[in-house]
Scaffold this motif. Structure first.
Motif, mmCIF file in Angstrom:
data_model
loop_
_atom_site.group_PDB
_atom_site.id
_atom_site.type_symbol
_atom_site.label_atom_id
_atom_site.label_comp_id
_atom_site.label_asym_id
_atom_site.label_seq_id
_atom_site.Cartn_x
_atom_site.Cartn_y
_atom_site.Cartn_z
ATOM 1 N N ILE A 77 -4.978 15.139 3.421
ATOM 2 C CA ILE A 77 -4.926 13.682 3.324
ATOM 3 C C ILE A 77 -4.892 13.243 1.862
ATOM 4 O O ILE A 77 -4.161 12.320 1.491
ATOM 5 C CB ILE A 77 -6.132 13.060 4.061
ATOM 6 N N ASN A 78 -5.710 13.906 1.030
ATOM 7 C CA ASN A 78 -5.706 13.553 -0.398
ATOM 8 C C ASN A 78 -4.354 13.830 -1.028
ATOM 9 O O ASN A 78 -3.911 13.089 -1.921
ATOM 10 C CB ASN A 78 -6.798 14.327 -1.112
ATOM 11 N N GLN A 79 -3.705 14.912 -0.617
ATOM 12 C CA GLN A 79 -2.379 15.220 -1.143
ATOM 13 C C GLN A 79 -1.384 14.123 -0.782
ATOM 14 O O GLN A 79 -0.549 13.708 -1.588
ATOM 15 C CB GLN A 79 -1.918 16.576 -0.586
ATOM 16 N N LEU A 80 -1.486 13.635 0.499
ATOM 17 C CA LEU A 80 -0.586 12.571 0.924
ATOM 18 C C LEU A 80 -0.860 11.269 0.191
ATOM 19 O O LEU A 80 0.042 10.446 0.014
ATOM 20 C CB LEU A 80 -0.721 12.363 2.440
ATOM 21 N N ARG A 81 -2.099 11.015 -0.216
ATOM 22 C CA ARG A 81 -2.430 9.816 -1.005
ATOM 23 C C ARG A 81 -1.580 9.764 -2.283
ATOM 24 O O ARG A 81 -1.171 8.695 -2.730
ATOM 25 C CB ARG A 81 -3.915 9.826 -1.394
ATOM 26 N N ARG A 82 -1.375 10.928 -2.852
ATOM 27 C CA ARG A 82 -0.662 10.980 -4.126
ATOM 28 C C ARG A 82 0.840 10.793 -3.941
ATOM 29 O O ARG A 82 1.536 10.394 -4.891
ATOM 30 C CB ARG A 82 -0.929 12.324 -4.812
ATOM 31 N N GLU A 83 1.325 11.025 -2.725
ATOM 32 C CA GLU A 83 2.768 10.966 -2.508
ATOM 33 C C GLU A 83 3.210 9.690 -1.780
ATOM 34 O O GLU A 83 4.391 9.338 -1.855
ATOM 35 C CB GLU A 83 3.214 12.176 -1.687
ATOM 36 N N TYR A 84 2.287 9.003 -1.094
ATOM 37 C CA TYR A 84 2.670 7.830 -0.305
ATOM 38 C C TYR A 84 1.813 6.631 -0.700
ATOM 39 O O TYR A 84 0.675 6.779 -1.178
ATOM 40 C CB TYR A 84 2.494 8.103 1.190
ATOM 41 N N ASP A 85 2.368 5.428 -0.440
ATOM 42 C CA ASP A 85 1.606 4.199 -0.667
ATOM 43 C C ASP A 85 0.571 3.982 0.445
ATOM 44 O O ASP A 85 -0.534 3.511 0.188
ATOM 45 C CB ASP A 85 2.552 2.988 -0.712
ATOM 46 N N PHE A 86 0.945 4.320 1.676
ATOM 47 C CA PHE A 86 0.040 4.156 2.818
ATOM 48 C C PHE A 86 0.087 5.392 3.695
ATOM 49 O O PHE A 86 1.179 5.920 4.000
ATOM 50 C CB PHE A 86 0.424 2.931 3.665
ATOM 51 N N VAL A 87 -1.117 5.835 4.080
ATOM 52 C CA VAL A 87 -1.255 6.943 5.010
ATOM 53 C C VAL A 87 -1.933 6.382 6.266
ATOM 54 O O VAL A 87 -3.079 5.924 6.210
ATOM 55 C CB VAL A 87 -2.083 8.094 4.410
ATOM 56 N N ILE A 88 -1.210 6.397 7.395
ATOM 57 C CA ILE A 88 -1.718 5.832 8.646
ATOM 58 C C ILE A 88 -2.168 6.976 9.546
ATOM 59 O O ILE A 88 -1.371 7.869 9.869
ATOM 60 C CB ILE A 88 -0.646 5.001 9.368
#
Length: 828
Positions: A712-723
């Motif tokens: 999830i932290n990795q996706l924070r860095r790549e996306y504006d919103f993680v649903i």
């Protein structure tokens, strides 16, 4: 409602949260309106039942009244008052109460029943209903043979056959061997007998069977209606008397208490009228006969006493004349004229009192010997006492009853002991009354004797010859006074006998004026029946409402949870969950845009990537639907967004996006594939999706693993919103662990599906700060209910405003509301 992260209730830990009201009035009213047809059906059924009851089963009860004037007249021991003398202001209404008691007494009504054959009941029957008749509504009267045993409460049906002939029909079942004797008023048993056959009899002909013997007598007055059948039933004397007493009332006029009002209730109006007029006429005749008997007894008593006193008066006259001749005295010289006059007056009073005492002796002897038929008037003793007369009347009835009981019961039986007790009680009361009068008279006599003795002492100085003349003259005067008093009483009695008339006079006889029934209250019965049936669906709806624990009211939801509301989503009638992507101009899409705008109040606008978790209490509440459309609306706004299917137990997202679920998050967390392999592109360039993948054996351990946190932290860095489409929070604890990683948490509540108790846990965690940045989404809300929240769909736009909703047809209630609003707005 614009959500506020610092809701006042959030910091008040002492306040009780998660408690919903037991009853929702708004929803209940709507449920009642929705089930209107049941109320219409029950109302029609109730009216039908009322119609049948009113036409075929309701037995009308009628009432008629008769007013009676009571005037002062002669005396009668055989009625509750000697002269029915209402001396209001002196003796209160005591005598009137005694007359009332007599009218309601068993002895009086038993006399009426036996003399007027009131134990014979008439009726007729149609196809369904039996109607009670007055005796004079029947073309014939039934007269029984009192020497023959009769079966009571057994209907005798008469069918007219013409030429004054009737067919007698008896029921095939119900005949009894226990028959009633009208002479002894007791039941007697006979041997078993065969069923009597149908028989034709003529008027005046005796009909004889083991259980009946009667004849028919033609009604002298032709009835106004022709009857197909006459049903006659005999009752016992006791039942007939009880029926009369229970349905008759006696009252006094409030303004003129000498007016008595007698009211009779019954099933037939003519019957009540006939009963009152006939029975009151019999009452007047009976009272007049009783009064004449008393006056006759008094006259005979006075004549005997006059005869005796006349002899004494003649003897005293001879003695006085002899003294005048032998002594040569015609007056006493030197006497005190005032003293002599006083002695004469006192002796006249004493003679009158002694006459009254003798009359009391005659009354007492009649009581002592139970010879009440020879009772004289208490007027002869100078007494007016309604209470004493009522006691004598009771005694007469009790003696007559004892004679009847003696023919049936043994002397030591309970009925005989009871009647003897009542006789002794009544006799004691009458003797006590007489003792009071004796005491009063003797006190007066003793007082007069003392006064005479004192006056005689003043004449003691007279010569012996003059004193002897004075004594003889006094004796003659005393006897003469007694004789004159008796002559006066006899004249009064003879006058009463010559001018004898009843002290009862009918003012207004009972009359059939077409007055309606007094019972049953058919109007109340109608409303009771209809109301009772209408209450049945209402009761079921109330029970259903009390047992229904689903969330239906947005206002109540917010009041109970004190959790901010992000938005309200209407019912999704489209084929899949991609409503925002496929129907961007619909009201549901607009509602999600409102949620997107409100989400920023749950997290800080610091320009960093945000993780948004979507969960609910249980499955099928719209959690996945909400997460897909929140992700879609964020991606359409230009934000790079990824949707993660974190519900590893029940994967769904792949179906809506038509993505192969062979590899997903579960494969990545177990190290089978790389992150790039599970991220899928969609039709929206800025929206990526990572499906759940195959269902793993240990979903909780995978979701709470460090690899998932790093993912999830990795996706924070790549996306504006993680649903995050997480598991239901009400079923597993996975969502609460994932909430710690989220910047905003969305809790989905489905209208009329989510149970109220399911929200208690999330509410408590929110107010205990175990869950932060939480907001509610109210899903599947129906526009045709339209209650509980002021914003509606899309905060004011509603169905029909958007292009995709142009074919939407408003419900009837909404049409009616809008129509009324136009009218009132036009007139305002």
């Amino acid at each position: 409602m614009i959500p506020d992260k610092n809701t006042p209730g959030k910091n008040n830990l002492a306040e009780k949260y998660g408690s919903f009201s037991l009853f929702d009035p708004e929803h209940f009213i709507r449920r009642v309106i929705k089930n209107w047809y049941w109320f219409v059906l029950m109302g029609l059924l109730g009216y039908g039942i009322y119609y049948i009851y009113n036409k075929y089963y309701a037995q009308r009860i009628y009432s008629s009244s008769l007013s009676l004037s009571i005037s002062k007249n002669t005396a009668s021991y055989f009625t509750p008052s000697q002269s029915i003398n209402f001396i209001w202001g002196q003796d209160s209404n005591r005598d009137g109460v005694y007359l009332k008691k007599m009218i309601l007494s068993r002895s009086h009504n038993e006399y009426l029943v036996n003399n007027l054959d009131l134990f014979v009941n008439y009726a007729t029957k149609g196809a369904i209903k039996q109607t009670y008749l007055d005796k004079y509504d029947s073309p014939v009267f039934l007269v029984i043979d009192r020497t023959h045993l009769q079966q009571v409460n057994f209907p005798i049906t008469l069918i007219p056959k013409g030429a004054n002939t009737y067919e007698v029909q008896l029921p095939e079942e119900g005949r009894s061997t226990n028959l009633y004797n009208y002479n002894t008023e007791a039941f007697e048993r006979i041997n078993t007998y065969a069923q009597p056959k149908k028989t034709n009899i003529s008027v005046g002909q005796w009909y004889t069977t083991p259980n009946f013997r009667f004849k028919l007598v033609k009604n002298p007055v032709k009835p106004s209606i022709e009857l197909d059948n006459i049903i006659i039933t005999l009752s016992t004397v006791n039942d007939a008397v009880n029926s009369i007493v229970n349905n008759i009332a006696v009252d006094f006029d409030k303004e003129l208490p000498t007016i008595m009002i007698i009211t009779k209730r019954g099933y037939n109006l003519n019957g009540t009228v006939q009963f009152l007029n006939t029975t009151v006429d019999e009452l007047i005749k009976k009272r007049l006969r009783d009064q004449n008997v008393v006056d006759k007894n008094t006259s005979e008593y006075l004549a005997e006493n006059l005869k005796s006193i006349r002899k004494k008066l003649d003897s005293a006259s001879q003695k006085l004349n002899q003294v005048k001749i032998t002594e040569g005295l015609f007056d006493v010289e030197g006497k005190d004229a005032k003293t002599v006059e006083k002695i004469a007056t006192l002796e006249a009073k004493r003679a009158d009192l002694l006459t009254k005492v003798n009359s009391l002796n005659a009354v007492r002897n009649s009581l002592a010997t139970a010879n009440l038929d020879r009772m004289i008037s208490l007027n002869a003793a100078g007494i007016e006492d309604g209470m004493f007369n009522a006691t004598v009347s009771d005694l007469k009835s009790l003696y007559a009853k004892r004679r009847e009981l003696a023919q049936i019961y043994t002397p030591n039986s309970e009925p005989m002991r009871e009647i003897n007790r009542l006789i002794n009680e009544a006799s004691g009361n009458s003797q006590n009354s007489l003792r009071r009068y004796y005491a009063g008279y003797y006190d007066e006599i003793n007082k007069i004797n003392r006064e005479i003795s004192a006056a005689e002492n003043q004449l003691i100085k007279l010569p012996e010859q003059q004193r002897r003349y004075f004594d003889v003259e006094r004796g003659y005067n005393i006897i003469e006074s007694t004789y004159n008093a008796l002559l006066t009483k006899q004249a009064e009695t003879d006058m009463r006998m010559q001018t004898s008339r009843s002290d009862l006079q009918v003012i207004d006889p009972a009359k059939n004026t077409g007055q309606g029934p007094i019972a049953p209250n058919v109007t109340r019965a109608k409303y009771t029946i209809i109301g009772g049936l209408l209450a049945l669906p209402l009761l079921f709806l109330i029970i259903g409402e009390l047992l229904d624990n689903k969330v239906r009211n947005i206002r109540e939801l917010l009041s109970a949870t004190r959790i901010p509301l992000l938005g309200v989503i209407g019912r999704n009638n489209y084929e899949n969950n991609l409503t925002v992507l496929h129907q961007p101009k619909s009201s549901i899409a607009e509602a999600f845009r409102g949620i997107r705008a409100n989400l920023r109040f749950l997290y800080n606008e610091d320009g960093t990537s945000k993780v948004i978790l979507v969960t609910s209490s249980v499955g099928t509440e719209g959690k996945t639907f909400t997460s897909i459309n929140i992700a879609s609306v964020l991606a359409l706004s230009g934000k790079k967004t990824i949707l993660l299917g974190m519900d590893l137990r029940k994967p769904k997202i792949f179906g809506d996006f038509n993505i192969n679920n062979k590899y997903g998050i579960s494969n990545f967390l177990t190290g089978e594939v790389s992150m790039e392999q599970i991220i899928n592109e969609t039709a929206v360039p800025s929206l990526h999706v990572a499906t759940s993948g195959p269902i793993p054996p240990n979903p909780s351990e995978l979701l709470m693993s460090q690899r998932n946190i790093d993912f999830i932290n990795q996706l924070r860095r790549e996306y504006d919103f993680v649903i995050l489409d997480s598991p239901p929070a009400g079923l597993v604890a996975d969502s609460f662990e994932l909430m710690k990683l989220a910047d905003a948490n969305v809790y989905v509540v489905r209208h009329e599906y989510t149970e109220k108790y399911m929200l208690k846990m999330i509410t408590e965690k929110y107010h205990k700060h175990e869950v932060e940045n939480l907001g509610l989404v109210y899903n599947d809300y129906l526009v045709n209910q339209g209650y509980g929240y002021d914003y509606g769909y899309g905060y004011g736009y509603g169905y029909g405003y958007f292009d995709e909703d142009k074919n939407y047809e408003e419900p009837t209630l909404v049409k009616l509301r809008n129509w009324l609003s136009k009218i009132f707005n036009r007139n305002s």
